[in-house]
Design a protein around this motif. Structure first.
Motif, PDB file in Angstrom:
ATOM      1  N   ASP A   8      21.404  43.265  43.306  1.00  0.00           N
ATOM      2  CA  ASP A   8      22.831  43.547  43.446  1.00  0.00           C
ATOM      3  C   ASP A   8      23.646  42.254  43.441  1.00  0.00           C
ATOM      4  OD1 ASP A   8      24.610  45.578  43.576  1.00  0.00           O
ATOM      5  OD2 ASP A   8      24.820  45.470  45.767  1.00  0.00           O
ATOM      6  N   GLY A  12      26.439  40.978  40.646  1.00  0.00           N
ATOM      7  CA  GLY A  12      27.798  40.687  41.095  1.00  0.00           C
ATOM      8  C   GLY A  12      28.236  39.286  40.720  1.00  0.00           C
ATOM      9  N   ILE A  15      28.644  38.823  36.807  1.00  0.00           N
ATOM     10  CA  ILE A  15      29.894  39.416  36.280  1.00  0.00           C
ATOM     11  C   ILE A  15      31.072  38.517  36.627  1.00  0.00           C
ATOM     12  CG2 ILE A  15      31.523  41.314  36.586  1.00  0.00           C
ATOM     13  CD1 ILE A  15      29.182  43.182  36.902  1.00  0.00           C
ATOM     14  N   VAL A  19      33.525  36.421  33.915  1.00  0.00           N
ATOM     15  CA  VAL A  19      34.984  36.582  33.839  1.00  0.00           C
ATOM     16  C   VAL A  19      35.678  35.243  34.023  1.00  0.00           C
ATOM     17  CG1 VAL A  19      36.959  37.622  34.976  1.00  0.00           C
ATOM     18  CG2 VAL A  19      34.936  38.980  34.548  1.00  0.00           C
TER      19      VAL A  19
ATOM     20  N   MET B   1      16.358  44.722  56.713  1.00  0.00           N
ATOM     21  CA  MET B   1      17.515  44.110  56.057  1.00  0.00           C
ATOM     22  C   MET B   1      18.231  43.242  57.055  1.00  0.00           C
ATOM     23  SD  MET B   1      17.453  45.206  52.991  1.00  0.00           S
ATOM     24  CE  MET B   1      19.029  45.197  52.192  1.00  0.00           C
ATOM     25  N   ASP B   3      18.879  39.917  56.694  1.00  0.00           N
ATOM     26  CA  ASP B   3      19.746  38.882  56.123  1.00  0.00           C
ATOM     27  C   ASP B   3      20.630  39.424  55.002  1.00  0.00           C
ATOM     28  OD1 ASP B   3      17.680  39.448  54.587  1.00  0.00           O
ATOM     29  OD2 ASP B   3      17.042  37.383  54.212  1.00  0.00           O
ATOM     30  N   GLN B   7      26.426  38.487  51.687  1.00  0.00           N
ATOM     31  CA  GLN B   7      26.050  38.471  50.267  1.00  0.00           C
ATOM     32  C   GLN B   7      27.109  39.165  49.429  1.00  0.00           C
ATOM     33  OE1 GLN B   7      22.302  39.975  49.237  1.00  0.00           O
ATOM     34  NE2 GLN B   7      21.265  38.069  49.769  1.00  0.00           N
ATOM     35  N   ALA B   8      27.327  38.651  48.194  1.00  0.00           N
ATOM     36  CA  ALA B   8      28.234  39.326  47.270  1.00  0.00           C
ATOM     37  C   ALA B   8      27.488  40.471  46.635  1.00  0.00           C
ATOM     38  CB  ALA B   8      28.709  38.352  46.219  1.00  0.00           C
ATOM     39  N   LEU B   9      28.113  41.602  46.566  1.00  0.00           N
ATOM     40  CA  LEU B   9      27.509  42.750  45.898  1.00  0.00           C
ATOM     41  C   LEU B   9      28.109  42.871  44.500  1.00  0.00           C
ATOM     42  CD1 LEU B   9      27.633  45.241  48.909  1.00  0.00           C
ATOM     43  CD2 LEU B   9      25.783  43.733  48.193  1.00  0.00           C
ATOM     44  N   SER B  10      27.481  43.630  43.629  1.00  0.00           N
ATOM     45  CA  SER B  10      28.002  43.768  42.260  1.00  0.00           C
ATOM     46  C   SER B  10      29.392  44.388  42.270  1.00  0.00           C
ATOM     47  CB  SER B  10      27.046  44.614  41.430  1.00  0.00           C
ATOM     48  OG  SER B  10      26.948  45.908  41.979  1.00  0.00           O
ATOM     49  N   GLY B  13      31.806  41.637  42.755  1.00  0.00           N
ATOM     50  CA  GLY B  13      31.926  40.834  41.530  1.00  0.00           C
ATOM     51  C   GLY B  13      32.871  41.492  40.539  1.00  0.00           C
ATOM     52  N   ILE B  14      32.704  42.814  40.381  1.00  0.00           N
ATOM     53  CA  ILE B  14      33.582  43.547  39.452  1.00  0.00           C
ATOM     54  C   ILE B  14      35.023  43.501  39.933  1.00  0.00           C
ATOM     55  CG2 ILE B  14      34.090  45.825  38.538  1.00  0.00           C
ATOM     56  CD1 ILE B  14      31.068  46.380  38.666  1.00  0.00           C
ATOM     57  N   ALA B  16      36.466  41.217  41.807  1.00  0.00           N
ATOM     58  CA  ALA B  16      37.019  39.876  41.601  1.00  0.00           C
ATOM     59  C   ALA B  16      37.366  39.661  40.134  1.00  0.00           C
ATOM     60  CB  ALA B  16      36.009  38.827  42.060  1.00  0.00           C
ATOM     61  N   GLY B  17      36.497  40.149  39.246  1.00  0.00           N
ATOM     62  CA  GLY B  17      36.769  40.015  37.806  1.00  0.00           C
ATOM     63  C   GLY B  17      38.034  40.732  37.406  1.00  0.00           C
ATOM     64  N   LEU B  20      41.081  38.721  38.417  1.00  0.00           N
ATOM     65  CA  LEU B  20      41.317  37.583  37.516  1.00  0.00           C
ATOM     66  C   LEU B  20      41.927  38.047  36.204  1.00  0.00           C
ATOM     67  CD1 LEU B  20      38.379  35.035  37.591  1.00  0.00           C
ATOM     68  CD2 LEU B  20      40.816  34.588  37.726  1.00  0.00           C
ATOM     69  N   LEU B  21      41.342  39.099  35.615  1.00  0.00           N
ATOM     70  CA  LEU B  21      41.827  39.569  34.313  1.00  0.00           C
ATOM     71  C   LEU B  21      43.254  40.095  34.420  1.00  0.00           C
ATOM     72  CD1 LEU B  21      38.765  41.354  32.698  1.00  0.00           C
ATOM     73  CD2 LEU B  21      39.789  39.166  32.117  1.00  0.00           C
ATOM     74  N   VAL B  24      45.623  37.242  34.368  1.00  0.00           N
ATOM     75  CA  VAL B  24      45.834  36.745  33.004  1.00  0.00           C
ATOM     76  C   VAL B  24      46.738  37.696  32.229  1.00  0.00           C
ATOM     77  CG1 VAL B  24      44.691  36.266  30.820  1.00  0.00           C
ATOM     78  CG2 VAL B  24      43.670  35.478  32.948  1.00  0.00           C
ATOM     79  N   LEU B  28      50.343  36.917  30.496  1.00  0.00           N
ATOM     80  CA  LEU B  28      50.641  37.144  29.080  1.00  0.00           C
ATOM     81  C   LEU B  28      51.889  38.002  28.931  1.00  0.00           C
ATOM     82  CD1 LEU B  28      47.236  37.760  27.312  1.00  0.00           C
ATOM     83  CD2 LEU B  28      48.768  35.818  27.141  1.00  0.00           C
ATOM     84  N   VAL B  33      54.258  35.790  23.720  1.00  0.00           N
ATOM     85  CA  VAL B  33      54.241  34.740  22.703  1.00  0.00           C
ATOM     86  C   VAL B  33      54.288  35.380  21.327  1.00  0.00           C
ATOM     87  CG1 VAL B  33      53.013  32.767  21.803  1.00  0.00           C
ATOM     88  CG2 VAL B  33      52.912  33.286  24.209  1.00  0.00           C
TER      89      VAL B  33
END
Lengths: 177, 198
Positions: A8, A12, A15, A19, B1, B3, B7-10, B13-14, B16-17, B20-21, B24, B28, B33
């Motif tokens: 996991d 994360g 990805i 980006v 479990m 530890d 932790q970052a989980l998927s 991550g999505i 955060a992405g 960011l997008l 941007v 734009l 432009v």
């Protein structure tokens, strides 16, 4: 379980990193259109064209009307005539472009190089002098001066003026790089 | 479990992405432009159009075709020769009989520049405007250039084929501008070009 990267976590972080790299790779391209390769060249091309159309080849009291004698002598590349308002013999001396600047000046009928004009002493059927695009005869003066224009991959700045020369409307184009 | 904390989980991550997008994307949107966006290079283009407009007017005036063009008036129909029906002026590309038409087309039409031409003339109530060539509504980036032209009572209208017509000062000659009755002066015209990139 200790010391292992969980699946996991790996997904994360990858990805997120993908980006981040995409964003930082893409952003500089967004600002490209605002970036002019040589910042001072647009002004310089403009000033040079104004200088030619209003001063060196014409007169300030009748802007955009070129004196045909001074214009032909300018493109002839000889020493400057006494009664014309430019000095020096080479294009660099006349335009004062500075170190590393190159220029190309043309006079065409419609702005494309295929319609480049020349001054011919016997352009008309009566043997009168005039402008023509068929530049094959002897002692014609091509109305083009300066270095050869660079290829399409180099950045150049062009400035054009519509001027009157020998009772014709022609286009004076200055290309700087 | 023991530890799994910190932790970052998927899913994160999505998330955060996406943040960011969308940042941007927002950047734009606020700076659209396009080739017409203001920048040093488009300012240069506007300067070019401005200078060529002035040059076209100066050059036409020097060769006398500017006067011939504004006098290309059909005094019986009360319109420019071969003007568009229902209006007195030219819409789109002007008639090829117009003396200035060649200059304008060579200057502008080949370079994707549209232009309007109008003539301002003096009356007892002040300046009035006569449309001459109309190609549309100017954009926000339009530039203008103008030139003054004096017409005298001895100047002649130009017929459709380019020959000389009646004198302006003769009684019965119709023209869009009135006679100012100032000795031999007929009127003072201001020819204005409004040009913009299309």
């Amino acid at each position: 379980m200790r010391g292992q990267t969980t699946l996991d976590f790996a997904i994360g972080v990858s990805i997120f990193l993908a980006v981040v790299f995409f964003t930082f790779g893409f952003l500089p391209g967004v600002l490209d259109p605002f970036d002019v390769a040589a910042e001072d060249n647009p002004t310089m091309a403009d000033r040079t064209a104004d200088n030619l159309a209003h001063g060196q080849l014409g007169s300030p009291d009748q802007p955009n009307v070129l004196d045909w004698y001074c214009t032909v002598e300018y493109f002839e590349g000889n020493a400057s005539p006494a009664n014309c308002s430019y000095e020096g013999q080479t294009l660099d001396e006349r335009l004062a472009l500075g170190v590393g600047g190159s220029a190309n000046i043309t006079i065409t009928r419609n702005g494309s190089l295929s319609e480049l004009l020349c001054w011919a002493p016997d352009a008309t059927s009566e043997g009168e002098p005039g402008l023509e695009t068929d530049c094959t005869g002897n002692d014609v003066t091509m109305l083009a001066i300066g270095d050869d224009r660079p290829g399409a991959q180099d950045t150049t700045i062009a400035s054009r003026r519509v001027v009157s020369l020998y009772d014709q409307t022609v286009i004076l184009e200055v290309v700087l790089w | 479990m023991v530890d799994s904390r910190g932790q970052a989980l998927s899913f994160e991550g999505i998330a955060a992405g996406i943040i960011l997008l969308s940042a941007v994307g927002f950047a734009l949107q606020v700076t659209a432009v396009t080739p017409l966006s203001p920048s040093t290079s488009s300012q240069h283009v506007e300067n070019q159009i401005q200078s060529t407009s002035e040059g076209a007017l100066d050059s036409a005036a020097e060769r006398g075709v500017l006067a011939d063009s504004v006098l290309y008036w059909n005094d019986s129909a009360g319109a420019f020769h071969d003007a568009s029906p229902d209006v007195e002026h030219y819409q789109g590309v002007p008639s090829s009989g117009l003396a200035i038409s060649d200059t304008l087309n060579r200057t502008f039409a080949d370079r994707n520049v549209a232009y309007n031409l109008r003539i301002q003339y003096h009356t007892d109530e002040g300046l009035k405007t006569q449309q001459f060539v109309e190609q549309g509504r100017p954009s926000d980036h339009a530039v203008s250039a103008s030139r003054m032209l004096v017409v005298h009572e001895s100047d002649r209208l130009v017929e459709a084929d380019g020959s000389e017509g009646p004198r302006l000062g003769d009684p019965g000659t119709g023209f869009f501008a009135p006679n100012l009755d100032n000795e031999s002066l007929y009127n003072v015209l201001h020819v204005e070009v409004v040009a913009w990139r299309i």
